[in-house]
Scaffold this motif. Structure first.
Motif, short mmCIF file in Angstrom:
data_model
loop_
_atom_site.label_atom_id
_atom_site.label_comp_id
_atom_site.label_asym_id
_atom_site.label_seq_id
_atom_site.Cartn_x
_atom_site.Cartn_y
_atom_site.Cartn_z
N GLU A 185 35.16 39.63 30.31
CA GLU A 185 34.93 40.15 31.67
C GLU A 185 36.16 40.03 32.58
O GLU A 185 36.57 41.00 33.21
N LEU A 186 36.73 38.79 32.60
CA LEU A 186 37.85 38.56 33.51
C LEU A 186 39.05 39.43 33.12
O LEU A 186 39.68 40.07 33.97
N GLY A 187 39.33 39.48 31.82
CA GLY A 187 40.46 40.29 31.32
C GLY A 187 40.27 41.76 31.67
O GLY A 187 41.21 42.44 32.10
N THR A 188 39.05 42.27 31.49
CA THR A 188 38.76 43.68 31.80
C THR A 188 38.95 43.95 33.29
O THR A 188 39.53 44.96 33.69
N LEU A 189 38.48 42.98 34.11
CA LEU A 189 38.59 43.15 35.56
C LEU A 189 40.06 43.19 35.99
O LEU A 189 40.46 44.06 36.79
N ILE A 190 40.86 42.29 35.41
CA ILE A 190 42.31 42.27 35.73
C ILE A 190 42.94 43.59 35.28
O ILE A 190 43.72 44.21 36.00
N GLY A 191 42.56 44.02 34.06
CA GLY A 191 43.09 45.28 33.52
C GLY A 191 42.74 46.46 34.41
O GLY A 191 43.59 47.32 34.69
N LEU A 192 41.48 46.48 34.89
CA LEU A 192 41.04 47.60 35.75
C LEU A 192 41.78 47.59 37.09
O LEU A 192 42.15 48.64 37.60
N PHE A 193 41.98 46.37 37.64
CA PHE A 193 42.73 46.28 38.91
C PHE A 193 44.17 46.78 38.72
O PHE A 193 44.71 47.49 39.58
N SER A 194 44.76 46.40 37.57
CA SER A 194 46.14 46.86 37.28
C SER A 194 46.16 48.38 37.19
O SER A 194 47.08 49.03 37.73
N LEU A 195 45.17 48.95 36.50
CA LEU A 195 45.10 50.41 36.37
C LEU A 195 44.94 51.09 37.73
O LEU A 195 45.52 52.15 37.98
N LEU A 196 44.14 50.45 38.59
CA LEU A 196 43.94 50.99 39.94
C LEU A 196 45.26 51.06 40.70
O LEU A 196 45.59 52.08 41.32
N LEU A 197 46.02 49.97 40.60
CA LEU A 197 47.33 49.93 41.28
C LEU A 197 48.28 50.98 40.72
O LEU A 197 48.90 51.74 41.47
N VAL A 198 48.35 51.04 39.38
CA VAL A 198 49.24 52.01 38.73
C VAL A 198 48.84 53.43 39.13
O VAL A 198 49.68 54.28 39.45
N GLY A 199 47.52 53.68 39.12
CA GLY A 199 47.00 55.01 39.47
C GLY A 199 47.37 55.41 40.88
O GLY A 199 47.80 56.54 41.13
N ILE A 200 47.23 54.46 41.82
CA ILE A 200 47.54 54.75 43.23
C ILE A 200 49.03 55.05 43.38
O ILE A 200 49.42 56.01 44.05
N VAL A 201 49.86 54.23 42.73
CA VAL A 201 51.32 54.45 42.80
C VAL A 201 51.66 55.84 42.22
O VAL A 201 52.45 56.58 42.80
N LEU A 202 51.05 56.16 41.08
CA LEU A 202 51.30 57.48 40.47
C LEU A 202 50.90 58.62 41.39
O LEU A 202 51.61 59.61 41.53
#
Lengths: 276, 114
Positions: A185-202
């Motif tokens: 759960e925690l790993g997935t949540l961190i991964g999703l937050f990272s993807l959110l940041l990358v997506g916003i920057v993109l």
């Protein structure tokens, strides 16, 4: 200059061609791009731009594209492709990037529900098939580039391709493999937050006109946000609760059909407006 | 038949002609085609020069550089290399021998007929 810059310049300059010359030139483009597997992308795009600039010059001097370039464009385009050097490493790198991208596209929607295990076997199959299909479509377009189809034939081809695509997408829903895993759960949540940041920057860094990619990233971010929300304490209980539509279940199906129609129609409208 | 022969002859000589043209000045695609037309090669479909230029570049007989053209936009200019100059000299020598031989043969035919 990189291949992408050449193709962007090509897109702009192509507007200067007359409809007849443009149609002639675009057949060459479709053929060359559709058949340029393993070829140096930069040389491909540079050559296409060079030909375009010369066709514009010829047009300005009162010469048609066919009179200038020749009345056997298929033969010349094939000779051009044969002369372009191969670049296997770039082809492998491009497909690797495409594969990672396809993995993201297929796996992100599967991360929405924390209770459902991730079928990574299915994700791998879909990613590989999608890449092979993309190359197949490109090859078919290249092969058919110089064939002049009549309108009914074009419609039949379009319907056939649409049915094949819908069949593959629909079929992918039923793919199940034994290769499943519950992600931490925690790993997935961190991964999703990272993807959110990358997506916003993109989204911020993307070019103004790259609406198609922006829409795709936006669609993925929607799932990322849902994936985060379903894992956050408080909101997760609301979002993970089964929804009972009762007597209004039909409304849900109508909404689904409407969403599909709007999505499909919107894509069709966008592609027609940006046919390049 | 005559057209086929013409095409074959052109295919064999076009590379040499391009080397001679480009040894005078660097040119871009359309300027090359204009120059070829000026020297009597107007009937060649100009599409054929692009694969040839790429092949010559691959063989390092030419190199290319992007720079602004007189009309404005940046174009791909072709520049002859040292290897290209050597190939040009070889072509000129071979062509001279060939034309001399053909001329001699034709003179002999004329002599026999008379």
């Amino acid at each position: 200059m990189k291949a992408d810059a050449f193709s962007q310049q090509n897109l702009v300059l192509r507007q200067q061609l007359t409809p007849e010359n443009r149609s002639y030139y675009e057949d060459i483009i479709v053929y060359v791009r559709g058949r340029s597997f393993f070829k140096n992308d930069q040389v491909v795009e540079q050559s296409l731009l060079e030909i375009l600039q010369d066709l514009i010059d010829a047009q300005n001097h009162g010469q048609s594209a066919a009179d200038y370039f020749g009345h056997e464009p298929a033969v010349t385009a094939k000779a051009l492709l044969d002369a372009i050097p191969r670049q296997l490493d770039a082809f492998i790198l491009f497909n690797l990037k495409l594969f990672i991208f396809m993995l993201l596209i297929t796996s992100i929607p599967n991360l929405v529900s924390p209770k459902v295990p991730l079928d990574y076997g299915r994700i791998l199959i879909i990613a590989v098939v999608a890449i092979l299909l993309a190359w197949l479509v490109l090859w078919v377009f290249g092969t058919l580039a110089f064939i002049k189809f009549k309108r009914p034939q074009k419609i039949a081809l379009g319907i056939g391709a649409g049915l094949l695509y819908a069949g593959l997408i629909g079929g992918s829903i039923f793919i199940r493999t034994p290769f499943k895993a519950h992600l931490p759960e925690l790993g997935t949540l961190i991964g999703l937050f990272s993807l959110l940041l990358v997506g916003i920057v993109l989204l911020i860094r993307l070019r103004k006109h790259d609406l198609g990619t922006k829409m795709l990233i936006g669609w993925l971010l929607f799932y990322v946000v849902l994936g985060i929300a379903t894992r956050l304490p408080g909101i997760s209980t609301v979002l993970n609760r089964p929804v009972n539509f009762g007597n209004y279940k039909w409304l849900f199906y109508v909404a689904l059909v409407l969403a599909a129609l709007i999505g499909g129609g919107g894509t069709w409208w966008y592609l027609r407006r940006h046919s390049d | 038949m005559a057209s086929d022969l013409n095409t074959q002859l052109l295919k064999g000589t076009l590379q040499g002609c391009l080397l001679i043209l480009l040894s005078h000045q660097k040119l871009y695609g359309y300027a090359i085609s204009e120059a070829l037309s000026t020297f009597g090669f107007a009937d060649i479909p100009k599409g054929t020069i692009y694969p040839l230029l790429l092949t010559m570049e691959k063989k390092q007989l030419l190199k290319s550089e992007r720079q602004p053209s007189p009309d404005g936009p940046t174009r791909k200019y072709y520049v002859i290399t040292a290897a290209g100059k050597q190939a040009r000299d070889e072509f000129i020598a071979q062509w001279s021998t060939l034309t001399n031989n053909v001329a001699t043969l034709m003179q002999k035919e004329d002599f026999d007929e008379s």
